[in-house]
Design an enzyme around this catalytic site. Structure first.
Site, PDB file in Angstrom:
ATOM      1  N   TYR A 189       1.313 -10.136   5.657  1.00 27.17           N
ATOM      2  CA  TYR A 189      -0.081 -10.480   5.381  1.00 27.17           C
ATOM      3  C   TYR A 189      -0.228 -11.982   5.602  1.00 27.17           C
ATOM      4  O   TYR A 189       0.495 -12.767   4.994  1.00 27.17           O
ATOM      5  CB  TYR A 189      -0.443 -10.150   3.931  1.00 27.17           C
ATOM      6  CG  TYR A 189       0.106  -8.833   3.392  1.00 27.17           C
ATOM      7  CD1 TYR A 189      -0.327  -7.611   3.901  1.00 27.17           C
ATOM      8  CD2 TYR A 189       1.052  -8.822   2.370  1.00 27.17           C
ATOM      9  CE1 TYR A 189       0.163  -6.409   3.386  1.00 27.17           C
ATOM     10  CE2 TYR A 189       1.552  -7.634   1.848  1.00 27.17           C
ATOM     11  CZ  TYR A 189       1.105  -6.428   2.363  1.00 27.17           C
ATOM     12  OH  TYR A 189       1.600  -5.257   1.844  1.00 27.17           O
ATOM     13  N   ARG A 190      -1.172 -12.372   6.452  1.00 30.57           N
ATOM     14  CA  ARG A 190      -1.311 -13.787   6.798  1.00 30.57           C
ATOM     15  C   ARG A 190      -1.686 -14.627   5.573  1.00 30.57           C
ATOM     16  O   ARG A 190      -2.277 -14.120   4.609  1.00 30.57           O
ATOM     17  CB  ARG A 190      -2.369 -13.963   7.885  1.00 30.57           C
ATOM     18  CG  ARG A 190      -3.764 -13.722   7.351  1.00 30.57           C
ATOM     19  CD  ARG A 190      -4.817 -14.080   8.384  1.00 30.57           C
ATOM     20  NE  ARG A 190      -6.127 -13.972   7.806  1.00 30.57           N
ATOM     21  CZ  ARG A 190      -7.080 -13.143   8.237  1.00 30.57           C
ATOM     22  NH1 ARG A 190      -6.869 -12.355   9.269  1.00 30.57           N
ATOM     23  NH2 ARG A 190      -8.253 -13.122   7.638  1.00 30.57           N
ATOM     24  N   ASP A 326      -8.856 -13.193  15.104  1.00 32.15           N
ATOM     25  CA  ASP A 326      -8.006 -12.048  14.783  1.00 32.15           C
ATOM     26  C   ASP A 326      -7.561 -11.259  16.008  1.00 32.15           C
ATOM     27  O   ASP A 326      -7.987 -11.526  17.127  1.00 32.15           O
ATOM     28  CB  ASP A 326      -8.740 -11.139  13.786  1.00 32.15           C
ATOM     29  CG  ASP A 326      -7.885 -10.858  12.572  1.00 32.15           C
ATOM     30  OD1 ASP A 326      -6.724 -10.467  12.762  1.00 32.15           O
ATOM     31  OD2 ASP A 326      -8.384 -11.039  11.448  1.00 32.15           O
TER      32      ASP A 326
HETATM   33  C1  FMN Z   1       1.072 -10.435  13.204  1.00 35.56           C
HETATM   34  C2  FMN Z   1       0.539  -9.508  12.166  1.00 35.56           C
HETATM   35  C3  FMN Z   1      -0.329  -9.979  11.188  1.00 35.56           C
HETATM   36  C4  FMN Z   1      -0.841  -9.133  10.214  1.00 35.56           C
HETATM   37  N1  FMN Z   1      -1.687  -9.642   9.264  1.00 35.56           N
HETATM   38  C5  FMN Z   1      -2.153  -8.833   8.279  1.00 35.56           C
HETATM   39  C6  FMN Z   1      -2.986  -9.371   7.247  1.00 35.56           C
HETATM   40  O1  FMN Z   1      -3.324 -10.552   7.242  1.00 35.56           O
HETATM   41  N2  FMN Z   1      -3.419  -8.517   6.276  1.00 35.56           N
HETATM   42  C7  FMN Z   1      -3.077  -7.193   6.244  1.00 35.56           C
HETATM   43  O2  FMN Z   1      -3.470  -6.487   5.319  1.00 35.56           O
HETATM   44  N3  FMN Z   1      -2.297  -6.663   7.226  1.00 35.56           N
HETATM   45  C8  FMN Z   1      -1.819  -7.459   8.233  1.00 35.56           C
HETATM   46  N4  FMN Z   1      -1.020  -6.938   9.219  1.00 35.56           N
HETATM   47  C9  FMN Z   1      -0.693  -5.497   9.191  1.00 35.56           C
HETATM   48  C10 FMN Z   1       0.323  -5.172   8.112  1.00 35.56           C
HETATM   49  O3  FMN Z   1       1.466  -5.970   8.263  1.00 35.56           O
HETATM   50  C11 FMN Z   1       0.715  -3.707   8.145  1.00 35.56           C
HETATM   51  O4  FMN Z   1      -0.437  -2.945   7.843  1.00 35.56           O
HETATM   52  C12 FMN Z   1       1.840  -3.350   7.191  1.00 35.56           C
HETATM   53  O5  FMN Z   1       2.139  -1.981   7.319  1.00 35.56           O
HETATM   54  C13 FMN Z   1       1.496  -3.651   5.757  1.00 35.56           C
HETATM   55  O6  FMN Z   1       2.570  -3.340   4.918  1.00 35.56           O
HETATM   56  P1  FMN Z   1       2.381  -2.362   3.681  1.00 35.56           P
HETATM   57  O7  FMN Z   1       2.143  -0.998   4.259  1.00 35.56           O
HETATM   58  O8  FMN Z   1       3.682  -2.445   2.947  1.00 35.56           O
HETATM   59  O9  FMN Z   1       1.233  -2.848   2.879  1.00 35.56           O
HETATM   60  C14 FMN Z   1      -0.493  -7.769  10.218  1.00 35.56           C
HETATM   61  C15 FMN Z   1       0.366  -7.291  11.200  1.00 35.56           C
HETATM   62  C16 FMN Z   1       0.877  -8.133  12.174  1.00 35.56           C
HETATM   63  C17 FMN Z   1       1.786  -7.587  13.223  1.00 35.56           C
END
Ligand code: FMN
Ligand code: MN
Length: 527
Positions: A189-190, A326
């Protein structure tokens, strides 16, 4: 051998000819992003000589940060994605990992002794999956421990786009623990840098860490579940400042930046909350991830990470986060999100800062998304066994379009598949689903276009539904809530009310093809 840390990984990239060092001085504000954007888009033009995605970049002369290094675009090609997951980039395929997952899922409770013995290798492989906690003295991420006067701006955090709200940490592995079950989660999460000690925490409401925060809130405010549900509407989080009794309560958070590639990748994998991402990293590496206890919070982090930020998110605090350029190709407007307060920073000597940028596709995250698509196919089939293949075209930025081919065996099956996908974890965000028959290659967009446009009666074959929408979607009627569309482009059956004859597809007969193959060269029609 899997990479133990980011430095190992950089060596692997270098040896494979997949790394470029940049010694020219460039700024972390916009300049690194502009270079990376050009490189990650190179090689896509028709007839281009460079390979799609360009090389990984190691910036060694970052303005304002003497001695610092920034690694970016580390996952930005198919070849690097394979290397990251320990595959042979020449022969290996991402489907190999899917195969390993399939084998794992086929493990049944063994009957006889012989059966049990046969399973030993598989069980040993599972043994390797569990993370190992090592002592602080063996953990390189504790080379330097800074408890006072630390600043996250001591690292060359990037500003990616001109209208961004500030500088953002873009490739963090965010570790939290479910207050109820004690289960750990790692998500990417950024994090927008507000100042040296505070950042945003952009976990969207449907993500695992947002649920951890809600659990903490439910525990802090007994019998307040209705209010918690309402508050959950604010940014996957909480914080109704009127609820005085929760002031001061917090959820501990730790962030690892610059980990081995399997661990970094595991943070983006949309795993169910029951599956801790460190297990996924261990499974991908086929070797356990080594963890170490944090200094100021009760969490464990990857011991070989370059940088660790320890801290907490308060239950009663939200702050405006964004705008941020984004991966949709548009700026996500500012919205309230939880705030991360740093209590301690630990890092390796001369830490390497690791980052990515997102923007108009194709960029680095396209390759990560494609890897997720391949690895998740067998898991999709577990629930929807009729699925033959799926394609999430990069230009549709993952959640806008999924093309699915199915082996259709009964009336209405395409719609059942759509509903199944909308019910499955983060696939709930899929705005459009196109379902085709198994003989259509979903990876061939020309073929898909021909089939879909020809096969549908739009009014009859379109299915609309309402539900949760990706927070980044700017077109839905409300933030996070809106409609989704499914197109059933399979051949319609009489059992579905279609009684007209279905035409045959045009193909040349085999004998003519082989005769013309024989004389083809003589015709001299190719240059
Ligand atoms: C480069 C990159 C940046 C991301 N930024 C975010 C973000 O800011 N917020 C978010 O909710 N998911 C973001 N994601 C997607 C999550 O990492 C992804 O949904 C992940 O499965 C979340 O983990 P969780 O299922 O344990 O919550 C991003 C993915 C990538 C590849
Ligand atoms: Mn998770």
């Amino acid at each position: 051998m899997p990479c133990d840390d980011l430095r190992d990984w950089i060596k692997v990239l270098d040896k494979a000819g997949e790394l470029r060092r940049i010694r020219e001085e460039v700024s972390p504000l916009l300049e690194i992003a502009e270079i990376t954007d050009r490189v990650s888009k190179s090689g896509f033009a028709r007839g281009s000589k460079s390979s799609p995605g360009g090389p990984a970049l190691l910036f060694e002369n970052v303005a304002g940060y003497p001695g610092a290094r920034v690694l970016i675009n580390q996952f930005g090609s198919e070849r690097r994605m394979k290397l990251a997951l320990g595959l042979d980039p020449g022969k290996g395929s991402l489907d190999e990992i899917a195969g390993r997952i399939r084998a794992l899922m086929e493990i049944k409770s063994p009957e006889g002794l012989l059966e049990k013995l046969k399973m030993l290798p598989q069980l040993a492989a599972i043994g390797n999956v569990f993370p190992k906690t090592i002592s602080a003295k063996d953990a390189p991420c504790k080379d330097v421990i800074v408890r006072d006067n630390f600043s996250v701006l001591d690292f060359p955090v990037l500003q990616c786009w001109p209208l961004d709200g500030g500088r953002f940490i873009t490739l963090p592995c965010v570790v939290t623990r479910d207050p109820k079950t004690g289960r750990r989660n790692v998500g990417m999460y950024r994090m927008q840098v507000y100042d040296g000690q505070t950042t945003g925490m952009h976990w969207q409401r449907q993500k695992n860490a947002a649920e951890h925060l809600r659990e903490a809130l439910r525990a802090a405010v007994p019998n307040a579940s209705a209010r918690v549900e309402t508050m959950a509407e604010t940014a996957g989080a909480t914080a109704n400042l009127a609820m005085g009794n929760i002031v001061g309560d917090k959820l501990e958070v730790a962030v690892a930046i610059g980990t081995d590639p399997a661990t970094t990748f595991s943070a983006i994998v949309p795993a169910p909350p029951e599956v801790e991402e460190f297990l996924i990293a261990g499974f991908l590496r086929q070797e356990p991830v080594e963890l170490v206890k944090c200094e100021t919070v009760d969490l464990e982090v990857p011991a070989h990470a370059e940088i660790i930020l320890e801290g907490y998110v308060r239950l009663d605090e939200l702050r405006s986060e964004g705008p941020f350029g984004d991966h949709t190709g548009f700026y996500t407007p500012a919205e309230d999100y939880p705030v991360f307060h740093i209590t301690c920073i630990t890092h390796r000597k001369d830490p390497i800062y690791s980052a990515t940028i997102v923007g108009k596709p194709p960029q680095e995250d396209a390759w990560m998304g494609k890897a997720v698509e391949r690895i998740f196919l067998p898991l999709f089939r577990l629930t929807l066994p009729e699925i033959v293949d799926i394609n999430l075209p990069v230009e549709a930025v993952f959640h806008n379009l999924m093309i699915v081919s199915i082996r259709k065996s009964y009336a209405g099956q395409a719609r059942k598949v759509m509903n199944g996908i909308w019910a499955m974890g983060q696939a709930m965000f899929t705005k459009c689903i196109i379902v085709v028959d198994e003989d259509c290659d979903v990876q061939d967009l020309a073929e898909v276009t021909l089939r879909v446009a020809n096969n549908i009666d739009p009014e009859r074959d379109t299915q609309f539904t309402l539900g949760p929408i990706d927070s980044l979607d700017h077109a839905s009627r409300l933030p996070n809530y809106g409609s989704k569309m499914g197109i059933d482009a399979t051949r319609k059956w009489a059992a579905e009310g279609f009684t007209r004859p279905w035409p045959k597809e045009i193909v040349m007969d085999a004998a003519t093809i082989s005769r013309m193959d024989e004389i083809w060269k003589k015709l001299n029609l190719e240059d």
